[in-house]
Scaffold this motif. Sequence first.
Motif, PDB file in Angstrom:
ATOM      1  N   GLN A  84       6.088  -8.706  10.793  1.00 60.87           N
ATOM      2  CA  GLN A  84       6.565  -7.453  11.699  1.00 60.87           C
ATOM      3  C   GLN A  84       5.505  -7.355  12.630  1.00 60.87           C
ATOM      4  OE1 GLN A  84       7.442  -3.154  10.007  1.00 60.87           O
ATOM      5  NE2 GLN A  84       6.774  -2.511  11.721  1.00 60.87           N
ATOM      6  N   GLU A  85       5.435  -7.558  13.468  1.00 55.13           N
ATOM      7  CA  GLU A  85       5.027  -7.371  14.967  1.00 55.13           C
ATOM      8  C   GLU A  85       4.517  -5.421  14.809  1.00 55.13           C
ATOM      9  OE1 GLU A  85       6.417  -8.688  18.334  1.00 55.13           O
ATOM     10  OE2 GLU A  85       5.306 -10.369  18.157  1.00 55.13           O
ATOM     11  N   VAL A  86       2.697  -6.294  14.282  1.00 54.74           N
ATOM     12  CA  VAL A  86       2.239  -4.656  14.693  1.00 54.74           C
ATOM     13  C   VAL A  86       2.003  -4.162  16.524  1.00 54.74           C
ATOM     14  CG1 VAL A  86       0.127  -3.500  14.846  1.00 54.74           C
ATOM     15  CG2 VAL A  86       0.823  -4.872  12.750  1.00 54.74           C
ATOM     16  N   VAL A  87       1.612  -5.218  17.188  1.00 53.97           N
ATOM     17  CA  VAL A  87       1.971  -4.873  18.481  1.00 53.97           C
ATOM     18  C   VAL A  87       2.353  -6.744  19.214  1.00 53.97           C
ATOM     19  CG1 VAL A  87      -0.223  -3.805  18.665  1.00 53.97           C
ATOM     20  CG2 VAL A  87      -0.562  -6.079  19.206  1.00 53.97           C
ATOM     21  N   PRO A  88       3.130  -6.438  20.558  1.00 57.55           N
ATOM     22  CA  PRO A  88       3.498  -7.868  20.537  1.00 57.55           C
ATOM     23  C   PRO A  88       2.544  -9.346  20.810  1.00 57.55           C
ATOM     24  CG  PRO A  88       4.705  -6.590  22.111  1.00 57.55           C
ATOM     25  CD  PRO A  88       3.775  -5.779  21.868  1.00 57.55           C
ATOM     26  N   GLY A  89       2.929 -10.062  19.611  1.00 53.09           N
ATOM     27  CA  GLY A  89       1.703 -11.215  19.425  1.00 53.09           C
ATOM     28  C   GLY A  89       1.667 -11.191  18.000  1.00 53.09           C
ATOM     29  N   ILE A  90       1.116 -10.164  17.349  1.00 54.22           N
ATOM     30  CA  ILE A  90       0.068  -9.986  16.301  1.00 54.22           C
ATOM     31  C   ILE A  90       1.262  -9.686  15.081  1.00 54.22           C
ATOM     32  CG2 ILE A  90      -1.451  -8.328  15.118  1.00 54.22           C
ATOM     33  CD1 ILE A  90      -3.053  -7.997  17.930  1.00 54.22           C
ATOM     34  N   ARG A  91       1.326 -10.253  14.126  1.00 59.60           N
ATOM     35  CA  ARG A  91       2.405 -10.010  13.281  1.00 59.60           C
ATOM     36  C   ARG A  91       2.183 -10.162  11.793  1.00 59.60           C
ATOM     37  NH1 ARG A  91       4.260 -14.406  10.583  1.00 59.60           N
ATOM     38  NH2 ARG A  91       3.528 -16.036  11.674  1.00 59.60           N
ATOM     39  N   ALA A  92       2.264  -9.691  10.877  1.00 60.15           N
ATOM     40  CA  ALA A  92       2.105  -9.104   9.686  1.00 60.15           C
ATOM     41  C   ALA A  92       2.395 -10.262   8.914  1.00 60.15           C
ATOM     42  CB  ALA A  92       2.397  -7.703   8.853  1.00 60.15           C
ATOM     43  N   ILE A  93       2.094 -10.331   7.548  1.00 58.32           N
ATOM     44  CA  ILE A  93       1.702 -11.988   6.943  1.00 58.32           C
ATOM     45  C   ILE A  93       1.222 -11.236   5.661  1.00 58.32           C
ATOM     46  CG2 ILE A  93       1.367 -14.344   6.120  1.00 58.32           C
ATOM     47  CD1 ILE A  93       0.320 -14.967   9.214  1.00 58.32           C
ATOM     48  N   ALA A  94       2.521 -10.882   4.616  1.00 59.32           N
ATOM     49  CA  ALA A  94       2.312  -9.929   2.877  1.00 59.32           C
ATOM     50  C   ALA A  94       1.175 -11.309   2.179  1.00 59.32           C
ATOM     51  CB  ALA A  94       3.611 -10.403   2.442  1.00 59.32           C
ATOM     52  N   THR A  95       0.776 -10.733   1.545  1.00 62.62           N
ATOM     53  CA  THR A  95      -0.512 -12.057   0.524  1.00 62.62           C
ATOM     54  C   THR A  95      -1.016 -11.128   0.029  1.00 62.62           C
ATOM     55  OG1 THR A  95      -2.405 -10.921   2.866  1.00 62.62           O
ATOM     56  CG2 THR A  95      -1.013 -13.466   2.634  1.00 62.62           C
ATOM     57  N   PRO A  96      -0.198 -10.197  -1.341  1.00 59.56           N
ATOM     58  CA  PRO A  96      -0.808  -9.570  -1.858  1.00 59.56           C
ATOM     59  C   PRO A  96      -1.571 -10.243  -3.046  1.00 59.56           C
ATOM     60  CG  PRO A  96       1.282 -10.391  -2.071  1.00 59.56           C
ATOM     61  CD  PRO A  96       0.879 -11.295  -1.010  1.00 59.56           C
ATOM     62  N   GLY A  97      -2.423  -9.434  -3.948  1.00 63.79           N
ATOM     63  CA  GLY A  97      -3.157  -9.636  -5.063  1.00 63.79           C
ATOM     64  C   GLY A  97      -4.226  -9.931  -4.963  1.00 63.79           C
ATOM     65  N   HIS A  98      -4.707  -9.950  -3.902  1.00 65.63           N
ATOM     66  CA  HIS A  98      -6.229  -9.151  -4.371  1.00 65.63           C
ATOM     67  C   HIS A  98      -6.299  -7.199  -4.089  1.00 65.63           C
ATOM     68  CE1 HIS A  98     -10.409  -8.364  -3.668  1.00 65.63           C
ATOM     69  NE2 HIS A  98     -10.128  -7.706  -1.913  1.00 65.63           N
ATOM     70  N   THR A  99      -5.161  -7.054  -3.730  1.00 69.68           N
ATOM     71  CA  THR A  99      -4.399  -5.022  -3.406  1.00 69.68           C
ATOM     72  C   THR A  99      -3.263  -6.186  -3.733  1.00 69.68           C
ATOM     73  OG1 THR A  99      -4.488  -5.140  -1.355  1.00 69.68           O
ATOM     74  CG2 THR A  99      -6.216  -4.418  -2.850  1.00 69.68           C
ATOM     75  N   VAL A 100      -2.453  -4.911  -3.721  1.00 75.70           N
ATOM     76  CA  VAL A 100      -0.757  -4.884  -3.812  1.00 75.70           C
ATOM     77  C   VAL A 100      -0.052  -5.305  -2.948  1.00 75.70           C
ATOM     78  CG1 VAL A 100      -0.926  -3.052  -6.436  1.00 75.70           C
ATOM     79  CG2 VAL A 100      -0.780  -1.986  -4.194  1.00 75.70           C
ATOM     80  N   GLY A 101      -0.649  -4.852  -1.753  1.00 74.49           N
ATOM     81  CA  GLY A 101       0.006  -4.739  -0.570  1.00 74.49           C
ATOM     82  C   GLY A 101      -0.936  -5.573   0.403  1.00 74.49           C
ATOM     83  N   HIS A 102      -1.156  -6.530   0.065  1.00 70.17           N
ATOM     84  CA  HIS A 102      -3.123  -7.243   0.787  1.00 70.17           C
ATOM     85  C   HIS A 102      -2.267  -7.677   2.373  1.00 70.17           C
ATOM     86  CE1 HIS A 102      -5.777 -10.091   2.463  1.00 70.17           C
ATOM     87  NE2 HIS A 102      -6.392  -9.459   2.016  1.00 70.17           N
ATOM     88  N   LEU A 103      -2.037  -7.614   3.562  1.00 71.79           N
ATOM     89  CA  LEU A 103      -1.827  -8.245   4.664  1.00 71.79           C
ATOM     90  C   LEU A 103      -2.597  -9.243   5.400  1.00 71.79           C
ATOM     91  CD1 LEU A 103      -0.193  -5.222   5.964  1.00 71.79           C
ATOM     92  CD2 LEU A 103       1.005  -6.943   5.179  1.00 71.79           C
ATOM     93  N   ASP A 146      -9.988  -8.159  -7.858  1.00 71.62           N
ATOM     94  CA  ASP A 146      -8.128  -8.187  -7.277  1.00 71.62           C
ATOM     95  C   ASP A 146      -8.097  -7.845  -7.906  1.00 71.62           C
ATOM     96  OD1 ASP A 146      -8.916 -10.820  -5.415  1.00 71.62           O
ATOM     97  OD2 ASP A 146      -8.486 -12.093  -7.009  1.00 71.62           O
ATOM     98  N   THR A 147      -6.405  -7.356  -7.529  1.00 71.76           N
ATOM     99  CA  THR A 147      -5.439  -6.151  -7.943  1.00 71.76           C
ATOM    100  C   THR A 147      -5.201  -6.599  -9.180  1.00 71.76           C
ATOM    101  OG1 THR A 147      -5.882  -3.867  -6.765  1.00 71.76           O
ATOM    102  CG2 THR A 147      -4.075  -4.618  -8.613  1.00 71.76           C
ATOM    103  N   ASP A 148      -4.334  -7.683  -9.044  1.00 68.68           N
ATOM    104  CA  ASP A 148      -3.638  -8.817 -10.074  1.00 68.68           C
ATOM    105  C   ASP A 148      -4.217 -10.428  -9.619  1.00 68.68           C
ATOM    106  OD1 ASP A 148      -1.428 -10.648 -10.521  1.00 68.68           O
ATOM    107  OD2 ASP A 148       0.178  -9.271 -10.885  1.00 68.68           O
ATOM    108  N   GLY A 149      -4.794 -10.631 -10.228  1.00 69.09           N
ATOM    109  CA  GLY A 149      -5.941 -12.138  -9.534  1.00 69.09           C
ATOM    110  C   GLY A 149      -4.444 -13.122  -9.980  1.00 69.09           C
ATOM    111  N   ALA A 150      -3.507 -13.531 -10.382  1.00 69.61           N
ATOM    112  CA  ALA A 150      -2.979 -14.637 -10.612  1.00 69.61           C
ATOM    113  C   ALA A 150      -2.300 -14.413  -9.516  1.00 69.61           C
ATOM    114  CB  ALA A 150      -1.888 -15.130 -12.050  1.00 69.61           C
ATOM    115  N   GLN A 151      -1.590 -12.925  -8.807  1.00 71.80           N
ATOM    116  CA  GLN A 151      -1.348 -12.673  -7.753  1.00 71.80           C
ATOM    117  C   GLN A 151      -1.924 -13.646  -6.779  1.00 71.80           C
ATOM    118  OE1 GLN A 151       0.198  -9.189  -6.495  1.00 71.80           O
ATOM    119  NE2 GLN A 151       2.625 -10.092  -5.647  1.00 71.80           N
TER     120      GLN A 151
END
Length: 327
Positions: free
Chosen positions: A218-237, A272-277
């Motif tokens: 999802q774009e936060v503003v035009p030109g800036i897009r979120a990337i899901a990178t969970p593991g350090h926390t459950v919803g890390h971006l 990390d909340t989930d080290g393997a993730q």
Amino acid sequence: MISHTITRRSAIAGLSTLAAAVLPHGTALAKAPMLNTQAPAYYRYKLGSFEVTVVSDGPLGLGALQDNIFAGISKADFTKILHDNYLPSDAVEMDQNVVVVNTGEKLVLFDTGDGGSTMFGPKSGRLIANLRAAGIDPKEIDVVALTHAHPDHCWGLMATDGKPNFPNAQIALSQADFDFWTDEGKAAMGDMMKALVGGTRRHLIPNRERIAFVTDGQEVVPGIRAIATPGHTVGHLAFAITSGGKTLVNTGDVAHHHIVSMQQPRAAFSYDTDGAQGVASRLRTFDMLATDRLPFVSYHFPWPGLGYVARHGDAYRYFPAPMQTVL
């Protein structure tokens, strides 16, 4: 034949003798008082038509070395890694590199520092002062995009007097992180979790009406897009910042240490909340950065946290980006 062996000690002694001979007796070399202050830490450069400013919240301390700060790495091994790389081994400190992007339409702040909390030492909490030194008024921030809801990333949302530091900003983060770190039921998991959840609630709950949840892609503003990178926390971006055909990736806490996280990327971090993730997200992100030769900024890498990743066998190497002196 006379053999002359020059040692480091004799060379230093010789220089001292030379200095004494050249300088008049009683000459003072340091009459000016020591200032004992540091320049405000901010670094600014262009990304296409965007202006990117990295602002320091100050160093974050992990305290004395211990076993398994990184999983499977003993205190002795960690000490050797630090020593081999000319890093202090009496304690571990990591930088806090906060990114501000001016798109020309929106002013976006990524993470807020820890607001001066002493949970990780007394040297942090410098973001607001350094923003102002960089010519950025906190009231002009349009969006605060949180990579995750750990103290060193969101506890700068509210000032000590209970007022918002960024009163005109919408706040973007993942719903998974909001739900997890504001869940009062987590307090039963121990004193540390009780402190983390309690502190995070003080910063997120008063701002709930200004929070917008973002998802992968999802774009936060035009030109800036979120990337899901969970593991350090459950919803890390992480966030991809793109302008003029150029992309910079703000990786947040996908990695924590510029040596260990590269040489041993499969070692989970103790927070990390989930080290393997977290390991899976790190490997996936590093592979993307290396394949596409994309620059990135890491929240905890040495100031200002900008660099590149390259594959090195079954691990990686970090190359700091040359700092530009002219915009």
